[in-house]
Design a protein around this motif. Structure first.
Motif, mmCIF file in Angstrom:
data_model
loop_
_atom_site.group_PDB
_atom_site.id
_atom_site.type_symbol
_atom_site.label_atom_id
_atom_site.label_comp_id
_atom_site.label_asym_id
_atom_site.label_seq_id
_atom_site.Cartn_x
_atom_site.Cartn_y
_atom_site.Cartn_z
ATOM 1 N N GLY A 188 0.827 -1.207 0.000
ATOM 2 C CA GLY A 188 0.000 0.000 0.000
ATOM 3 C C GLY A 188 0.860 1.255 0.000
ATOM 4 N N ILE A 189 0.220 2.405 -0.186
ATOM 5 C CA ILE A 189 0.937 3.673 -0.173
ATOM 6 C C ILE A 189 1.655 3.840 1.170
ATOM 7 C CG2 ILE A 189 -1.096 4.989 0.627
ATOM 8 C CD1 ILE A 189 -0.052 7.297 -1.195
ATOM 9 N N GLY A 190 2.893 4.306 1.122
ATOM 10 C CA GLY A 190 3.655 4.536 2.352
ATOM 11 C C GLY A 190 4.256 3.293 2.976
ATOM 12 N N ALA A 191 4.094 2.129 2.310
ATOM 13 C CA ALA A 191 4.621 0.885 2.893
ATOM 14 C C ALA A 191 6.141 0.776 2.737
ATOM 15 C CB ALA A 191 3.941 -0.321 2.256
ATOM 16 N N GLY A 192 6.673 1.419 1.703
ATOM 17 C CA GLY A 192 8.121 1.384 1.498
ATOM 18 C C GLY A 192 8.570 0.481 0.371
ATOM 19 N N VAL A 198 3.289 -2.811 6.292
ATOM 20 C CA VAL A 198 3.372 -2.034 7.543
ATOM 21 C C VAL A 198 1.942 -1.837 8.052
ATOM 22 C CG1 VAL A 198 5.482 -0.760 6.888
ATOM 23 C CG2 VAL A 198 3.243 0.217 6.356
ATOM 24 N N PRO A 199 1.763 -1.577 9.357
ATOM 25 C CA PRO A 199 0.415 -1.298 9.862
ATOM 26 C C PRO A 199 -0.178 -0.060 9.190
ATOM 27 C CG PRO A 199 1.945 -1.701 11.669
ATOM 28 C CD PRO A 199 2.769 -1.582 10.426
ATOM 29 N N VAL A 200 -1.506 0.012 9.110
ATOM 30 C CA VAL A 200 -2.187 1.126 8.427
ATOM 31 C C VAL A 200 -1.817 2.477 9.054
ATOM 32 C CG1 VAL A 200 -4.453 2.137 7.909
ATOM 33 C CG2 VAL A 200 -4.084 -0.309 7.605
ATOM 34 N N GLU A 201 -1.680 2.516 10.375
ATOM 35 C CA GLU A 201 -1.352 3.816 11.005
ATOM 36 C C GLU A 201 0.038 4.309 10.575
ATOM 37 O OE1 GLU A 201 -0.964 0.582 14.271
ATOM 38 O OE2 GLU A 201 -2.286 1.085 12.605
ATOM 39 N N GLN A 257 1.333 3.608 7.539
ATOM 40 C CA GLN A 257 1.065 4.090 6.173
ATOM 41 C C GLN A 257 0.569 5.533 6.201
ATOM 42 O OE1 GLN A 257 -1.489 0.470 4.777
ATOM 43 N NE2 GLN A 257 -0.974 1.621 2.948
ATOM 44 N N ILE A 258 -0.380 5.796 7.090
ATOM 45 C CA ILE A 258 -0.973 7.139 7.184
ATOM 46 C C ILE A 258 0.098 8.165 7.561
ATOM 47 C CG2 ILE A 258 -2.597 8.590 8.500
ATOM 48 C CD1 ILE A 258 -4.419 6.048 8.681
ATOM 49 N N ALA A 259 0.880 7.855 8.585
ATOM 50 C CA ALA A 259 1.910 8.792 9.056
ATOM 51 C C ALA A 259 2.945 9.076 7.961
ATOM 52 C CB ALA A 259 2.587 8.223 10.300
ATOM 53 N N ARG A 260 3.391 8.021 7.284
ATOM 54 C CA ARG A 260 4.412 8.197 6.231
ATOM 55 C C ARG A 260 3.864 8.979 5.041
ATOM 56 N NH1 ARG A 260 7.154 2.168 5.773
ATOM 57 N NH2 ARG A 260 8.279 2.158 7.758
ATOM 58 N N THR A 261 2.607 8.696 4.686
ATOM 59 C CA THR A 261 2.000 9.381 3.535
ATOM 60 C C THR A 261 1.815 10.867 3.823
ATOM 61 O OG1 THR A 261 0.866 7.332 2.920
ATOM 62 C CG2 THR A 261 0.027 9.357 1.940
ATOM 63 N N VAL A 287 0.023 15.653 2.651
ATOM 64 C CA VAL A 287 -1.442 15.614 2.572
ATOM 65 C C VAL A 287 -2.015 15.587 3.989
ATOM 66 C CG1 VAL A 287 -1.522 14.457 0.319
ATOM 67 C CG2 VAL A 287 -1.418 13.071 2.410
ATOM 68 N N THR A 288 -3.320 15.792 4.100
ATOM 69 C CA THR A 288 -3.962 15.734 5.412
ATOM 70 C C THR A 288 -4.178 14.274 5.806
ATOM 71 O OG1 THR A 288 -6.191 15.706 4.490
ATOM 72 C CG2 THR A 288 -5.221 17.883 4.918
ATOM 73 N N LYS A 289 -4.484 14.059 7.081
ATOM 74 C CA LYS A 289 -4.765 12.701 7.562
ATOM 75 C C LYS A 289 -5.963 12.120 6.807
ATOM 76 C CE LYS A 289 -5.254 10.093 11.877
ATOM 77 N NZ LYS A 289 -6.587 9.464 11.911
ATOM 78 N N GLN A 290 -6.980 12.980 6.586
ATOM 79 C CA GLN A 290 -8.187 12.522 5.878
ATOM 80 C C GLN A 290 -7.848 12.091 4.442
ATOM 81 O OE1 GLN A 290 -11.224 15.492 5.344
ATOM 82 N NE2 GLN A 290 -12.771 14.024 4.690
ATOM 83 N N GLN A 291 -7.007 12.883 3.756
ATOM 84 C CA GLN A 291 -6.624 12.535 2.384
ATOM 85 C C GLN A 291 -5.857 11.209 2.353
ATOM 86 O OE1 GLN A 291 -4.711 16.375 1.648
ATOM 87 N NE2 GLN A 291 -5.940 16.624 -0.200
ATOM 88 N N ALA A 292 -4.945 11.045 3.319
ATOM 89 C CA ALA A 292 -4.166 9.802 3.387
ATOM 90 C C ALA A 292 -5.091 8.608 3.614
ATOM 91 C CB ALA A 292 -3.131 9.889 4.501
ATOM 92 N N GLU A 293 -6.077 8.786 4.502
ATOM 93 C CA GLU A 293 -7.033 7.703 4.782
ATOM 94 C C GLU A 293 -7.873 7.368 3.555
ATOM 95 O OE1 GLU A 293 -8.990 9.375 8.180
ATOM 96 O OE2 GLU A 293 -7.675 8.343 9.619
ATOM 97 N N GLN A 294 -8.235 8.401 2.764
ATOM 98 C CA GLN A 294 -9.030 8.176 1.546
ATOM 99 C C GLN A 294 -8.231 7.381 0.513
ATOM 100 O OE1 GLN A 294 -10.087 12.230 0.576
ATOM 101 N NE2 GLN A 294 -12.155 12.023 1.404
ATOM 102 N N ILE A 295 -6.949 7.721 0.360
ATOM 103 C CA ILE A 295 -6.088 7.016 -0.598
ATOM 104 C C ILE A 295 -5.994 5.541 -0.204
ATOM 105 C CG2 ILE A 295 -3.728 6.798 -1.510
ATOM 106 C CD1 ILE A 295 -3.478 9.886 -0.993
ATOM 107 N N ILE A 296 -5.776 5.298 1.089
ATOM 108 C CA ILE A 296 -5.634 3.921 1.581
ATOM 109 C C ILE A 296 -6.953 3.155 1.420
ATOM 110 C CG2 ILE A 296 -5.282 2.538 3.687
ATOM 111 C CD1 ILE A 296 -3.194 4.824 4.446
#
Length: 203
Positions: A14-18, A136-139, A141-145, A151-160
């Motif tokens: 997923g996005i931000g997984a590396g 990686v855990p979803v949280e 992914q969100i932090a890295r993205t 982007v905002t936390k909401q945008q990162a959550e929408q992408i995921i």
């Protein structure tokens, strides 16, 4: 399905997984990497059939001053109109697939890596002998993205949320590498997987 002569490892996450960190490590082991995101940009470069078709559909206002595709303008158009998104996918997916397969066949390393965020969603796993999920855990992914893409936390959550769920990916992947730890440990595990892939590719 076009025949691929090389042994292919599908690398996804997923996005931000590396994924990039892992594919860079494999490149340092002299393994060829074909990146679906890079290929997706190549098929709409100036003077390509892909870009010509987009301009014919949306007019030259879709271009930047230097003649390259204005991605944010295109994104705005296709997200506002589902039929345009469908048209764009119908245009680009065959072009991307053809170029991916060509590059996979041209690779000369013992095996070749296909990096694709949507490996399972776009049915690219059919071209791979094995698949490796960077997890990686979803949280995380969100932090890295948020940090990387500003982007905002909401945008990162929408992408995921728009991607296949972590659980589904874990179920589908042949191999899983945990990237929520020091890179030296990741590299160590990857080295062991690399030896397995070399052995499988040599059979």
């Amino acid at each position: 399905m076009k025949k691929i002569t090389n042994w292919v490892l599908g690398l996804t996450g997923g996005i931000g997984a590396g994924k990039t960190a892992v594919s860079n490590m494999l490149e340092q082991l002299n393994i060829s990497v074909v990146d679906a995101d890079i290929v997706a940009r190549e098929v709409v470069l100036p003077k390509t059939a892909g870009l010509a078709a987009i301009v014919a559909r949306f007019s030259s206002t879709i271009l930047n001053a230097d003649g390259t595709l204005n991605r944010s303008k295109l994104r705005a158009k296709v997200f506002a109109e589902p039929t345009e998104k469908q048209w764009l996918n119908n245009l680009l997916h065959p072009l991307i697939r053809e170029r991916l397969l060509m590059q996979l066949n041209q690779a000369s390393s013992p095996y070749v890596v296909l990096v694709a965020p949507l490996l399972f969603e776009n049915d690219l796993a059919q071209y791979c002998q094995r698949t490796l999920l960077v997890d990686v855990p979803v949280e995380v992914q969100i932090a890295r993205t948020i940090q990387r893409d500003k982007v905002t936390k909401q945008q990162a959550e929408q992408i995921i949320a728009a991607q296949m769920s972590r659980q589904d990916k874990l179920t589908k992947a042949d191999d899983i590498i945990n990237n929520n730890r020091p890179l030296a440990e990741v590299a160590n595990d990857l080295q062991q997987l690399h030896q397995q892939y070399l052995a499988l590719a040599a059979q």
